[in-house]
Design an enzyme around this catalytic site. Structure first.
Site, short mmCIF file in Angstrom:
data_model
loop_
_atom_site.label_atom_id
_atom_site.label_comp_id
_atom_site.label_asym_id
_atom_site.label_seq_id
_atom_site.Cartn_x
_atom_site.Cartn_y
_atom_site.Cartn_z
N TYR A 96 0.82 -1.21 0.00
CA TYR A 96 0.00 0.00 0.00
C TYR A 96 0.86 1.27 0.00
O TYR A 96 0.36 2.37 -0.25
CB TYR A 96 -0.94 0.03 1.21
CG TYR A 96 -2.02 -1.04 1.18
CD1 TYR A 96 -2.20 -1.86 0.07
CD2 TYR A 96 -2.88 -1.22 2.27
CE1 TYR A 96 -3.18 -2.84 0.05
CE2 TYR A 96 -3.86 -2.20 2.25
CZ TYR A 96 -4.00 -3.01 1.14
OH TYR A 96 -4.98 -3.98 1.12
N LYS A 98 3.24 -15.56 2.31
CA LYS A 98 3.10 -16.29 1.05
C LYS A 98 4.53 -16.64 0.62
O LYS A 98 5.02 -16.27 -0.46
CB LYS A 98 2.37 -15.39 0.03
CG LYS A 98 1.98 -16.06 -1.26
CD LYS A 98 0.84 -17.04 -1.12
CE LYS A 98 0.59 -17.75 -2.45
NZ LYS A 98 -0.23 -18.95 -2.33
N ASP A 103 -3.37 -18.11 1.83
CA ASP A 103 -4.55 -18.75 1.22
C ASP A 103 -5.12 -19.79 2.18
O ASP A 103 -6.34 -19.91 2.34
CB ASP A 103 -4.21 -19.35 -0.16
CG ASP A 103 -2.83 -19.93 -0.26
OD1 ASP A 103 -2.05 -19.81 0.71
OD2 ASP A 103 -2.50 -20.54 -1.30
N ASP A 132 -5.40 -6.61 5.96
CA ASP A 132 -6.59 -5.86 5.53
C ASP A 132 -7.69 -6.86 5.18
O ASP A 132 -8.85 -6.74 5.63
CB ASP A 132 -6.19 -5.03 4.29
CG ASP A 132 -7.26 -4.04 3.89
OD1 ASP A 132 -8.27 -3.92 4.60
OD2 ASP A 132 -7.10 -3.40 2.83
N ASP A 188 -11.06 -8.26 7.87
CA ASP A 188 -12.47 -8.11 7.49
C ASP A 188 -13.18 -9.46 7.51
O ASP A 188 -14.34 -9.57 7.93
CB ASP A 188 -12.60 -7.48 6.10
CG ASP A 188 -12.75 -5.97 6.19
OD1 ASP A 188 -12.43 -5.42 7.25
OD2 ASP A 188 -13.18 -5.35 5.20
#
Ligand code: NAD
Length: 355
Positions: free
Chosen positions: A142, A191, A223, A247, A251
């Site tokens: 980001y 990852k 994942d 992020d 959620d």
């Protein structure tokens, strides 16, 4: 203890729910002999209306000079058509950057009294869950280099993920220290089968883990983590993640609790000053009606006591009062399932009566 708390009530239901949290903090101050003083600052839409900008230097300085900041929520349809650089949400990013808040802590737990609101299968819900996501907030993709260019197949866009050892070390330490106050287990998400930043992440987390021998650490690919969160959330205590993975996973974690009006969050930097806020927005559809659920903001105030002021007994007292209130069947409209809903101020009074 004396604490100066900056209040950024914001827009929509923000002022109503922050006022509830202030009442609860005053009740805690009275019971345990602390002096909490409050100063209000404008940010978001109300600041645009008053000063033409979402965040003023006065608000930044006021928050920086306080011991911690309690925020309601910003934004609403009134300001939706403004250009990106003066939108209310800019105030949040600006405050996080100015206060150097590189950690986002987001707890997600299932309340026994509200199990029926959970979207997962009953056999999974029955096991319960109580986890906290520790998300890196100021690095990664980001904030990396980005742009547009001519590529192999014509015009293309790119974003870059970069993490320094320092950034990984400091967020890892927050995760281990958080775990030491909980069930002493950290699952670090990456990852590493594909990304070089993830390989550095994994290496660094394990080196820092050696400083915390009382905490168990394991790695999980992102994942797989997305699957495990809905398959068996009870297996997680502290989940350590980079900015983008956090992020998305935070959620997902809040969604499975089924009750947005109950979830708190905190953003912390290297000092004790943090920014505490509910995860929901300004709920313009119910603003001014006196029916908003104040619990997420009250629990944000509890997190402030725990993480910024080291007042665990007082924070437990708020958390227990919320549990007992829900167990007694007292519900605001958003979480009522057949019960007669109470107002924001009645819910606040019920919680205070149990402190
Ligand atoms: P929202 O979270 O404000 O509302 C979603 C739904 O949940 C609405 O029906 C609302 O009434 C309900 N709800 C939310 N909080 C509640 C509470 N405490 N009690 C009872 N019901 C509650 O999300 P949205 O509608 O997508 O966004 C509204 C505004 O809030 C937008 O301008 C958005 O940009 C802003 N927003 C701000 C923040 C923040 O300040 N951190 C976060 C998210 C959204």
């Amino acid at each position: 203890m004396k604490c100066n708390i900056a209040l950024v009530k914001g827009d929509g239901i923000g002022p109503e729910i922050v006022d509830s949290a202030v009442e609860v903090l005053n009740a805690i101050g009275k019971k345990y002999g602390h002096e909490f003083s409050f100063t209000s600052y404008l940010a978001g839409g109300c600041s645009i209306d008053a000063y033409g900008v979402p965040l003023t230097q006065e608000t930044i300085d006021g928050c920086k000079n306080s011991d911690s900041v309690l925020l309601g929520a910003v934004g609403g349809p009134k300001w939706d058509t403004l250009p990106g650089n003066i939108r209310p949400e800019k105030a949040l990013l600006g405050l996080r950057a100015e206060l150097g808040l590189f950690t986002n802590l987001r707890p997600a737990k299932i309340y026994d009294a509200l199990k029926e609101a959970c979207t997962l299968r009953p056999d999974i819900v029955d096991k319960g869950f109580d986890l906290v996501i520790v998300r890196e907030l100021t690095g990664g993709i980001y904030f990396g280099e980005r742009g547009r260019r001519d590529g192999k197949y014509g015009p293309e866009a790119y974003d870059t993920e970069a993490y320094s050892v320092m950034e990984i070390e400091r967020i890892a330490r927050v995760a281990f220290e958080t775990a030491q106050k909980r069930r002493k287990n950290v699952v670090s998400i990456d990852k590493a089968n594909v990304l070089e930043t993830s390989r550095l992440w994994r290496e660094t987390v394990h080196r820092i883990a050696a400083e915390y021998p009382d905490v168990e650490v394991s790695d999980m690919l992102v994942d797989n983590a997305a699957m495990q969160l809905v398959r068996d959330p009870s297996r997680f205590d502290v989940v350590l993640t980079s900015n983008m993975f956090g992020d998305i996973l935070s959620d997902e974690a809040s969604q499975i609790t089924g009750s947005i009006g109950l979830l708190a969050s905190s953003s912390l930097g290297s000092g004790k000053c943090g920014l505490y806020e509910p995860i929901h927005g300004s709920a313009p559809d119910i603003a001014g009606k006196g029916i908003a659920n104040p619990i997420a903001t009250i629990l944000s105030a509890s997190m402030m006591l725990r993480y910024s002021f080291n007042l665990s007994k007082e924070a437990d007292s708020i958390d227990n009062a919320v549990n007992e209130t829900l167990a007694a069947g007292i519900r605001t409209a958003d979480i009522a399932r057949g019960e007669t809903p109470v107002s924001t101020s009645e819910m606040t009074k019920e919680i205070i009566s149990r402190i």
